[in-house]
Every structure is written in structure tokens, then in C-alpha cells.
Design a protein around this motif. Sequence first.
Motif, short mmCIF file in Angstrom:
data_model
loop_
_atom_site.label_atom_id
_atom_site.label_comp_id
_atom_site.label_asym_id
_atom_site.label_seq_id
_atom_site.Cartn_x
_atom_site.Cartn_y
_atom_site.Cartn_z
N ARG A 11 1.23 -1.46 0.04
CA ARG A 11 0.32 0.12 -0.50
C ARG A 11 1.21 1.03 -0.56
O ARG A 11 0.72 2.11 -0.29
CB ARG A 11 -0.91 -0.07 1.21
CG ARG A 11 -2.04 1.53 1.27
CD ARG A 11 -3.06 1.05 2.11
NE ARG A 11 -1.86 0.26 3.33
CZ ARG A 11 -2.86 -0.99 3.82
NH1 ARG A 11 -3.61 -1.16 2.66
NH2 ARG A 11 -2.23 -0.98 4.74
N ASP A 12 2.21 1.46 0.50
CA ASP A 12 2.71 2.38 0.97
C ASP A 12 3.51 2.68 -0.45
O ASP A 12 3.95 3.80 -1.04
CB ASP A 12 4.20 2.61 2.12
CG ASP A 12 3.42 2.42 3.36
OD1 ASP A 12 2.28 3.17 2.99
OD2 ASP A 12 3.84 2.17 4.15
N ASN A 15 1.67 4.47 -2.92
CA ASN A 15 0.59 5.57 -2.57
C ASN A 15 2.15 6.28 -2.34
O ASN A 15 1.81 7.46 -3.07
CB ASN A 15 0.66 6.02 -1.35
CG ASN A 15 -0.37 5.13 -0.35
OD1 ASN A 15 -1.75 5.30 -1.28
ND2 ASN A 15 -0.86 4.92 0.71
#
Length: 149
Positions: A11-12, A15
Motif C-alpha cells: 500500500r505504501d 501511495n
Amino acid sequence: MNDDELLAGIRDAFNVLDPVPDGVLAAARASIAWRAEGATLAELARDRGGQPAAGLRGAAGRVLTFACPGTEVEIEVAEHGRDRELTGRLVPSAPALVQVRHRDLPPDAITTRAEPAGLFCVPRVPAGLVSLVFRLDDGTSIVTSWIRL
């Protein structure tokens, strides 16, 4: 490393490498406010864009038919510059409060009443994505799928 830590790392990375545009996030959050809880969804069944309705003469308008179990919503769309005029009817006929949902307008900006015969007219609807909510006098609601006018 467990599954939660792996998913957090993925997810990071997304992002940083491919973030979701702010406009998309804002639209997603705003869509929650557009829910019509308990309403029956009437989905687009027919779109006769530019084809004249049977037996009518003159300019061809766009005729949309939305359907859900036991009910149809028929709408004729007439263009007037940047605005649209929506005339239609509920089948079977029923009186109702008609609310126009438009992504650029507040939720209750455009409302009218469908008479007991189910007929309604909504002048001056801005072009764009639109959905209609019918709050019938018996307490039930019908909401049309979104359509670009």
C-alpha cells in the motif's frame, strides 16, 4: 514478515509510485452522501437517443426507460442550451416527490412532484451526470442509475 506487514508495504509503495488523484478520492467520499437507503434501483433498460418516439413528428428527443421489478420510469430529455428539460412518468402511475441528483449541485437543489397520474416535468437540469430519486407517497423509494445528459 506477516501478511499485514506485507500489505502495508505494498500500500505504501502504491501511495508513492501511483497515488490516487485527489479528485477521485473526493468523488468516492461524496458518493456515500448520494446513497438512497432502502430505495429500489431502476436500471437503464432502453436509451433511444435521437430516435423519434413512435407516432410523434418533429425533432427527435432522447427517451430513456429505467426499470425495476414492478415499475418503469420513462423520461424524455429535451436540450435547451446547457440545460435539459426532463418530462416523464412512472408506470404504474403514482404520486411522488422527484429529486434530481447532480454531481455539481446540492442534494435537494432540484425537486418537483409527480402528480397522481405519475407525470412530472423538471425544467433547467444542468447537463452532466444525473440520477433521479422518486419518494412515493406510500413510503417506498425508487432511484435511477446515473446517466449522462
